[in-house]
Scaffold this motif. Structure first.
Motif, PDB file in Angstrom:
ATOM      1  N   LEU A 134       0.809  -1.215   0.000  1.00  0.00           N
ATOM      2  CA  LEU A 134       0.000   0.000   0.000  1.00  0.00           C
ATOM      3  C   LEU A 134       0.850   1.277   0.000  1.00  0.00           C
ATOM      4  N   PRO A 135       1.915   1.358   0.821  1.00  0.00           N
ATOM      5  CA  PRO A 135       2.749   2.569   0.766  1.00  0.00           C
ATOM      6  C   PRO A 135       3.410   2.779  -0.604  1.00  0.00           C
ATOM      7  N   VAL A 136       3.763   1.715  -1.268  1.00  0.00           N
ATOM      8  CA  VAL A 136       4.392   1.825  -2.593  1.00  0.00           C
ATOM      9  C   VAL A 136       3.386   2.361  -3.600  1.00  0.00           C
ATOM     10  N   CYS A 137       2.200   1.772  -3.603  1.00  0.00           N
ATOM     11  CA  CYS A 137       1.157   2.240  -4.518  1.00  0.00           C
ATOM     12  C   CYS A 137       0.787   3.689  -4.211  1.00  0.00           C
ATOM     13  N   THR A 138       0.730   4.041  -2.938  1.00  0.00           N
ATOM     14  CA  THR A 138       0.434   5.419  -2.527  1.00  0.00           C
ATOM     15  C   THR A 138       1.499   6.375  -3.065  1.00  0.00           C
ATOM     16  N   GLN A 139       2.764   5.983  -2.925  1.00  0.00           N
ATOM     17  CA  GLN A 139       3.861   6.825  -3.420  1.00  0.00           C
ATOM     18  C   GLN A 139       3.740   7.051  -4.928  1.00  0.00           C
ATOM     19  N   LEU A 140       3.426   5.989  -5.666  1.00  0.00           N
ATOM     20  CA  LEU A 140       3.284   6.103  -7.117  1.00  0.00           C
ATOM     21  C   LEU A 140       2.082   6.967  -7.496  1.00  0.00           C
ATOM     22  N   LEU A 141       0.953   6.753  -6.827  1.00  0.00           N
ATOM     23  CA  LEU A 141      -0.235   7.577  -7.097  1.00  0.00           C
ATOM     24  C   LEU A 141       0.012   9.045  -6.753  1.00  0.00           C
ATOM     25  N   ASP A 142       0.639   9.292  -5.608  1.00  0.00           N
ATOM     26  CA  ASP A 142       0.924  10.671  -5.204  1.00  0.00           C
ATOM     27  C   ASP A 142       1.839  11.370  -6.199  1.00  0.00           C
ATOM     28  N   ALA A 143       2.861  10.667  -6.680  1.00  0.00           N
ATOM     29  CA  ALA A 143       3.788  11.260  -7.645  1.00  0.00           C
ATOM     30  C   ALA A 143       3.072  11.568  -8.961  1.00  0.00           C
ATOM     31  N   ALA A 144       2.227  10.636  -9.412  1.00  0.00           N
ATOM     32  CA  ALA A 144       1.497  10.860 -10.669  1.00  0.00           C
ATOM     33  C   ALA A 144       0.475  11.976 -10.516  1.00  0.00           C
ATOM     34  N   THR A 145      -0.135  12.094  -9.346  1.00  0.00           N
ATOM     35  CA  THR A 145      -1.084  13.179  -9.090  1.00  0.00           C
ATOM     36  C   THR A 145      -0.344  14.516  -9.029  1.00  0.00           C
ATOM     37  N   ALA A 146       0.778  14.552  -8.308  1.00  0.00           N
ATOM     38  CA  ALA A 146       1.565  15.793  -8.177  1.00  0.00           C
ATOM     39  C   ALA A 146       2.098  16.273  -9.521  1.00  0.00           C
ATOM     40  N   SER A 147       2.373  15.335 -10.414  1.00  0.00           N
ATOM     41  CA  SER A 147       2.883  15.719 -11.739  1.00  0.00           C
ATOM     42  C   SER A 147       1.770  16.230 -12.646  1.00  0.00           C
ATOM     43  N   GLY A 148       0.518  16.055 -12.202  1.00  0.00           N
ATOM     44  CA  GLY A 148      -0.618  16.506 -13.000  1.00  0.00           C
ATOM     45  C   GLY A 148      -1.046  15.494 -14.048  1.00  0.00           C
ATOM     46  N   GLU A 149      -0.446  14.336 -14.043  1.00  0.00           N
ATOM     47  CA  GLU A 149      -0.774  13.331 -15.054  1.00  0.00           C
ATOM     48  C   GLU A 149      -2.099  12.625 -14.803  1.00  0.00           C
ATOM     49  N   ALA A 156      -4.758   4.461  -2.844  1.00  0.00           N
ATOM     50  CA  ALA A 156      -4.043   3.251  -3.244  1.00  0.00           C
ATOM     51  C   ALA A 156      -4.829   1.990  -2.925  1.00  0.00           C
ATOM     52  N   TYR A 157      -5.520   1.977  -1.804  1.00  0.00           N
ATOM     53  CA  TYR A 157      -6.301   0.783  -1.451  1.00  0.00           C
ATOM     54  C   TYR A 157      -7.359   0.503  -2.509  1.00  0.00           C
ATOM     55  N   GLN A 158      -8.052   1.552  -2.954  1.00  0.00           N
ATOM     56  CA  GLN A 158      -9.079   1.374  -3.986  1.00  0.00           C
ATOM     57  C   GLN A 158      -8.473   0.815  -5.272  1.00  0.00           C
ATOM     58  N   LEU A 159      -7.332   1.344  -5.673  1.00  0.00           N
ATOM     59  CA  LEU A 159      -6.699   0.880  -6.899  1.00  0.00           C
ATOM     60  C   LEU A 159      -6.237  -0.569  -6.767  1.00  0.00           C
ATOM     61  N   MET A 160      -5.575  -0.893  -5.670  1.00  0.00           N
ATOM     62  CA  MET A 160      -5.091  -2.262  -5.479  1.00  0.00           C
ATOM     63  C   MET A 160      -6.250  -3.245  -5.372  1.00  0.00           C
ATOM     64  N   ARG A 161      -7.307  -2.844  -4.707  1.00  0.00           N
ATOM     65  CA  ARG A 161      -8.486  -3.708  -4.595  1.00  0.00           C
ATOM     66  C   ARG A 161      -9.108  -3.933  -5.973  1.00  0.00           C
ATOM     67  N   GLY A 162      -9.186  -2.879  -6.763  1.00  0.00           N
ATOM     68  CA  GLY A 162      -9.722  -3.016  -8.116  1.00  0.00           C
ATOM     69  C   GLY A 162      -8.868  -3.942  -8.971  1.00  0.00           C
ATOM     70  N   ILE A 163      -7.556  -3.782  -8.899  1.00  0.00           N
ATOM     71  CA  ILE A 163      -6.652  -4.657  -9.650  1.00  0.00           C
ATOM     72  C   ILE A 163      -6.809  -6.098  -9.178  1.00  0.00           C
ATOM     73  N   LEU A 185      -7.693   0.453 -16.884  1.00  0.00           N
ATOM     74  CA  LEU A 185      -7.970   1.100 -15.603  1.00  0.00           C
ATOM     75  C   LEU A 185      -6.933   2.177 -15.301  1.00  0.00           C
ATOM     76  N   VAL A 186      -5.658   1.827 -15.424  1.00  0.00           N
ATOM     77  CA  VAL A 186      -4.587   2.779 -15.111  1.00  0.00           C
ATOM     78  C   VAL A 186      -4.568   3.923 -16.132  1.00  0.00           C
ATOM     79  N   ALA A 187      -4.823   3.606 -17.392  1.00  0.00           N
ATOM     80  CA  ALA A 187      -4.887   4.660 -18.418  1.00  0.00           C
ATOM     81  C   ALA A 187      -6.043   5.609 -18.128  1.00  0.00           C
ATOM     82  N   GLY A 188      -7.133   5.077 -17.585  1.00  0.00           N
ATOM     83  CA  GLY A 188      -8.294   5.889 -17.265  1.00  0.00           C
ATOM     84  C   GLY A 188      -8.077   6.854 -16.122  1.00  0.00           C
TER      85      GLY A 188
END
Length: 193
Positions: A134-149, A156-163, A185-188
């Protein structure tokens, strides 16, 4: 290191086997496949030990599965920051990590279903995976959000649960490839242009 089907030498009552098994050095499964729902007698036979040895060191199925998958979970946890550093963008790193997470789940027969179970025996397993990944996925999501992408608001829990949900049953249906749906999902998650 014992190979597939080789017996494990136990010098002290369970001690050598336990330390080897904890490091997943004593058991090699063909193609790194381990069935999380396999009967304990089959797992014991594969490891070259008795069922009593398994139960003595791993009182619950979750404890056993954690020991078997520990190195793979650790590898999945460690690769996230490396992808973020080496990747062209944070979203690309997230997509690569999600693909590796899918590979981890679908090659572990029964693991995706085991992670979704309400059984109290799998609570430790679920907790271990979440604590490490979960911390790894959170770090990746936070970085992608901060970059504006990507859009904000997904945790992260929602994404990992969906996957994880998309991976359930993939090992039983050759026509179904969860990687394609996870890619969508990730592209979306991307911000609209």
């Amino acid at each position: 290191m014992a190979g597939y089907g080789d017996p494990v030498t136990v010098d002290a009552p369970g001690e050598t086997w336990y330390s080897d098994f904890q490091d997943v050095e004593s058991v090699q499964y063909p193609g790194e496949v381990f069935d999380a729902e396999a009967p304990v007698r089959d797992i014991a036979a594969e490891a070259g030990v008795g069922m009593g040895t398994i139960y003595r060191h791993f009182p619950t199925r979750a404890d056993l599965i954690i020991a078997v998958y520990r190195h793979q979970v650790e590898a999945c946890a460690e690769v996230g920051p490396a992808l973020l550093t080496a990747g062209p963008t944070p979203h690309a790193a997230l997509a690569q990590w999600a693909d590796l997470f899918v590979d981890f789940l679908v090659t572990k027969h029964g693991l995706a279903a085991a992670l979704q179970t309400d059984s109290a025996g799998f609570e430790a397993l679920h907790t271990y995976f979440l604590d490490r990944l979960l911390p790894v996925c959170t770090q990746l999501l936070d970085a992608a959000t901060a970059s504006g992408e990507i859009r904000s608001g997904l945790d992260a829990y929602q994404l990992m649960r969906g996957i994880g949900n998309l991976c359930i049953g993939a090992e039983n249906d050759t026509r179904y490839d969860p990687r394609r749906l996870v890619t969508l999902l990730v592209a979306g998650l991307c911000q609209p242009d």
